[in-house]
Design an enzyme around this catalytic site. Structure first.
Site, short mmCIF file in Angstrom:
data_model
loop_
_atom_site.label_atom_id
_atom_site.label_comp_id
_atom_site.label_asym_id
_atom_site.label_seq_id
_atom_site.Cartn_x
_atom_site.Cartn_y
_atom_site.Cartn_z
N ASP A 430 0.84 -1.19 0.00
CA ASP A 430 0.00 0.00 0.00
C ASP A 430 0.88 1.25 0.00
OD1 ASP A 430 -2.71 1.27 0.43
OD2 ASP A 430 -1.70 1.98 2.25
N GLU A 486 1.70 -0.37 -5.03
CA GLU A 486 0.79 0.73 -5.33
C GLU A 486 1.69 1.95 -5.46
OE1 GLU A 486 -3.40 2.58 -3.66
OE2 GLU A 486 -1.77 2.25 -2.23
#
Length: 803
Positions: A430, A486
């Site tokens: 993330d 990401e």
């Protein structure tokens, strides 16, 4: 606390016997003099220390009761003596970090470079619920510290025993030190974290943040993997399914025996297998506090929760309250449930990837709670400004100091643990761009051990060769698993196509999502960019990278669902209680003419067509397709594109909806994933060239890349199906396309998204399949095919003898 005398020595109510050792204090959580003892500790040999709580000084207690005649009657009541724990205390080893069961005991080791003192706190499971400390062992900085590592080795009875630490040191916010000797903090390396027993239930006295403690390991706790080995699929062959552990089976329609748990997923693996999934990506399931945002939501009349889990408390521990067993066996049962899920998924041919959040933690900014990293060594674990302020590249209050030598080793150790101990197949990181930013106090000495003139960089500067990514990429264990970034953060660092990769990292291709949404809804100017997406985005990933470096997705947990993407022009987030100010404003969505769910039949039909168009695009694009949980049946969140705080129907997979008439879309998805797996040409290891791929327009070999073009078509040579023809017409006008001439062969339709189910996908089991094909015989005889507006098709090439 009082210490019983041991045969090995006299309790230090008298002077120590010369040569026998040095005095050490053992404190309880009380500061009273009566509950304080001093024990002797030999330098080379452990001593048996029996700790007896003051409330258990005797097996009996005398009660004085006055008799009716004025006399005194003395009665003796027998009081059961609580369990007495006996520990032998040794110096311990600085390796390995965490609590490690070995040699008939447990070694505790924790890094803290700035603490002046450290105390190991042992807490029984029952005492944790009452916010008590069972026993405390002060660590001697001379004998229980090596470098910056505090350590001790204990032998004794650890059944139902947990642990934590107290650290003391300078309390200086400007220097980044938040030491509080009254607070028990978690070991960053704890393998299971115990606090509240039930998901969504408040702790004692309504506390959202009750005391937490780590599991003390036991050497006899093993899991039967039944010979499980990594599946090791080539990444080009993956079809990823992003899912939420609790949300997948929490709805009552799941009929799961263990709803909302790891075991619940196991009960529904048949669904994933039927859909054609071979890899699941679990949204955060490392220990977090779902009660972090707990507050009354007057809009829905319920309470806001941290449902998504992007706020990690501990990276080694699985989310305990996602297990059916909860805190039983101090979290060991929960660990085994995760292992069971992974083992059973592997048996079905499904890999398991974890979504990990190393960009920030649940401790927030300077006003956040003191849980673990902040109390252990705040200035090391967090990215700090010169006066101790927290950098906030994560948008969540703090930023993990990922490229600090100690922190990056911590991250690598954690990833290794999940691969070797838990058999995880890979990770999605993330806000991974934070992992490429320079650490606090960045300089050559801090990182490499030697100075280089002019090497000083500002904290947070993006690095072309970040040490953490270098370590992960070249680690002999981690280089063999799936690594997905990401590739952006909330500080404005957008690295899609440029993330440091060492040839093995993939990226969530956010540009694919945006371009595909724009083209499919009929926006001018995107035909060329759309063609790049279909090829695996070579404009982004050429030069040492492959199509599988692109993780293609149209929808994910963050944003509109696929059904909402074609139902709403604007977000509808009022249910979040933030006046619709949260969530993304630029969704590139189109409601197909009317906003919301109550619309005309014509609009509903167009929406289904558009959903098929998006899914077909995913399945025929080079790269790795990712599907979001629930999109396979058309799950709606009512236009809410930021459902992070809802533990309710918005985020729950609706098994009843899957079985309703809308499940005709599930059938389409099932056949499209199957078709992709069958086609050798739809999962290439390299970008397609002119030898295999040919672009077309309304006529063969004449593609239209103009600004106003809303038509893209291509043919692709395939070793299984000879050749496939794919076309997208995103104009509001229908068109008749001329197909490529193939002498001795003819084209036949397989997919037409403009058709109702089951004729949208003409599988062999479709009733009257031959009749459906014959309806287009006059077009096909003329080597053409009619396409409605906003539709896409797949045609297969057959020899004249087969047709």
């Amino acid at each position: 606390m009082e210490l019983a005398r041991s045969a090995a020595f006299f309790c230090c109510t008298r002077k120590c016997i010369p040569g026998e050792g040095e005095c050490r204090k053992l404190y309880s959580n009380s500061n009273s003099r009566e509950e304080r003892g001093i024990i002797c500790k030999k330098r080379k040999k452990g001593l048996s220390v029996r700790v007896i709580p003051k409330s258990s000084e005797s097996f009996t207690r005398s009660l004085v009761v006055k008799a009716s005649d004025g006399g005194v009657e003395v009665k003796t009541a027998v009081v059961e003596k609580p369990r007495v724990r006996t520990f032998e205390i040794y110096r311990g080893s600085p390796m390995h970090f965490g609590a490690t069961a070995q040699d008939g005991g447990v070694n505790f080791a924790v890094y803290s470079s700035n603490a002046m003192s450290a105390t190991l706190c042992l807490i029984s499971l029952s005492d944790l619920q009452e916010n008590k400390v069972t026993e405390q062992i002060c660590l001697d900085p001379l004998s229980n510290k090596t470098g910056d590592v505090w350590h001790v080795f204990l032998k004794g009875d650890f059944e139902d025993m947990l642990y934590g630490y107290k650290f003391d040191g300078n309390l200086s916010f400007e220097e980044g030190h938040y030491y509080d000797p009254s607070r028990i903090v978690l070991d960053p390396y704890a393998k299971a974290v115990i606090s509240r027993t039930e998901y969504g239930a408040l702790g004692p006295e309504g506390n959202c943040w009750p005391q937490m403690a780590g599991m003390v390991p036991s050497p006899d706790r093993e899991f039967d993997w039944e010979g499980d080995l990594p599946l090791k699929y080539p990444q080009k062959d993956l079809i990823i399914y992003e899912m939420h552990v609790r949300g997948f089976t929490r709805h009552e329609s799941s009929m799961a025996k263990f709803p909302g748990t790891y075991l619940g997923i196991v009960e529904k693996l048949d669904h994933l297998e039927e859909l054609g999934i071979n890899c699941i990506e679990l949204m955060p399931c490392q220990e977090f506090n779902e009660m972090e945002y707990f507050s009354y939501n007057s809009v829905l009349g319920d309470y806001k929760m941290n449902f998504w889990g992007y706020s990690t408390v501990n990276y080694f521990s699985p989310m305990i309250r996602y297990s059916s067993s909860g805190v039983l066996n101090c979290g060991f049962n929960a660990i085994n449930e995760v292992k069971f899920l992974i083992r059973e998924a592997h048996k079905r041919g499904i890999e398991v990837i974890m979504d990990v959040v190393f960009n920030h933690t649940a401790e927030g900014n300077e006003n956040g709670p003191l849980l673990s990293f902040r109390g252990v060594d705040n200035s090391v674990y967090y990215m700090l400004a010169p006066k101790g302020e927290f950098y906030n590249y994560s948008g969540c209050g703090n930023t993990f100091n990922c490229n600090h030598p100690v922190v990056r080793q911590f991250i690598v150790d954690c990833l290794r643990y999940w691969v070797t101990e838990m058999h995880v197949d890979g990770f999605r990181f993330d806000l991974a761009s934070i992992l490429t930013r320079s650490s606090s106090l960045w300089d050559a000495v801090n990182v490499y051990g030697n100075p280089i003139e002019g090497d000083l960089l500002t904290t947070g500067t993006p690095l072309s060769c970040p040490p953490l990514i270098d370590m992960i990429s070249n680690d002999p264990i981690l280089c063999g698993v799936k690594l997905i970034a990401e590739a952006w953060d909330t500080g404005g660092l957008y690295q899609v196509g440029t993330f440091p990769h060492w040839g093995i990292w993939s990226e969530w291709n956010g540009k694919y999502r945006d371009i595909v949404r724009q083209f499919i809804k009929g926006t001018d100017g995107f035909s060329g960019a759309f063609a790049e997406c279909l090829c695996g985005s070579p404009n982004l990933y050429q030069g040492g990278r492959k199509p599988w470096n692109s993780i293609n997705f149209v929808c994910a947990h963050d944003g509109f669902t696929l059904a909402d993407l074609v139902t709403y022009n604007n977000k509808h987030n009022l249910a979040n209680g933030e006046d619709n100010n949260d969530g993304e404003n630029h969704n590139n969505s189109w409601n197909c003419g009317q906003e919301g769910e109550f619309v005309s039949l014509l609009v509903k039909r167009l929406r289904k067509r558009q959903m098929r168009n998006f899914f077909l695009c995913l399945m025929v694009s080079q790269g790795v397709p990712m599907i979001y949980m629930g999109d396979e049946y058309g799950h709606t969140k009512g236009g809410n594109n930021n459902t992070y705080c809802h533990d309710n129907y918005m985020n729950y997979f609706r098994w009843d909806k899957k079985e309703e008439s809308l499940s005709d879309f599930f059938r389409f998805c099932h056949h499209m994933t199957k078709f992709r797996r069958e086609c050798e040409s739809l999962g290439l290891n390299d970008f397609p060239t002119a030898e295999r791929l040919q672009w077309h327009g309304h006529t063969p070999g004449m593609p239209d890349w103009s600004e106003t073009s809303r038509f893209v078509a291509f043919s692709l040579i395939d070793s299984v199906h000879r050749e496939i023809y794919v076309a997208f017409n995103t104009s509001h006008l229908p068109v008749v396309v001329t197909l490529p001439e193939r002498p001795g062969y003819r084209w036949e339709p397989l997919v037409d998204t403009a058709k109702p189910s089951p004729f949208d996908f003409l599988s062999d089991d479709v009733p009257e399949r031959d009749s459906a094909i014959k309806q287009y015989a006059h077009f096909l005889d003329g080597n053409s095919y009619p396409m409605l507006s906003y539709s896409s098709i797949i045609l297969l090439l057959f020899s004249d003898d087969q047709a």
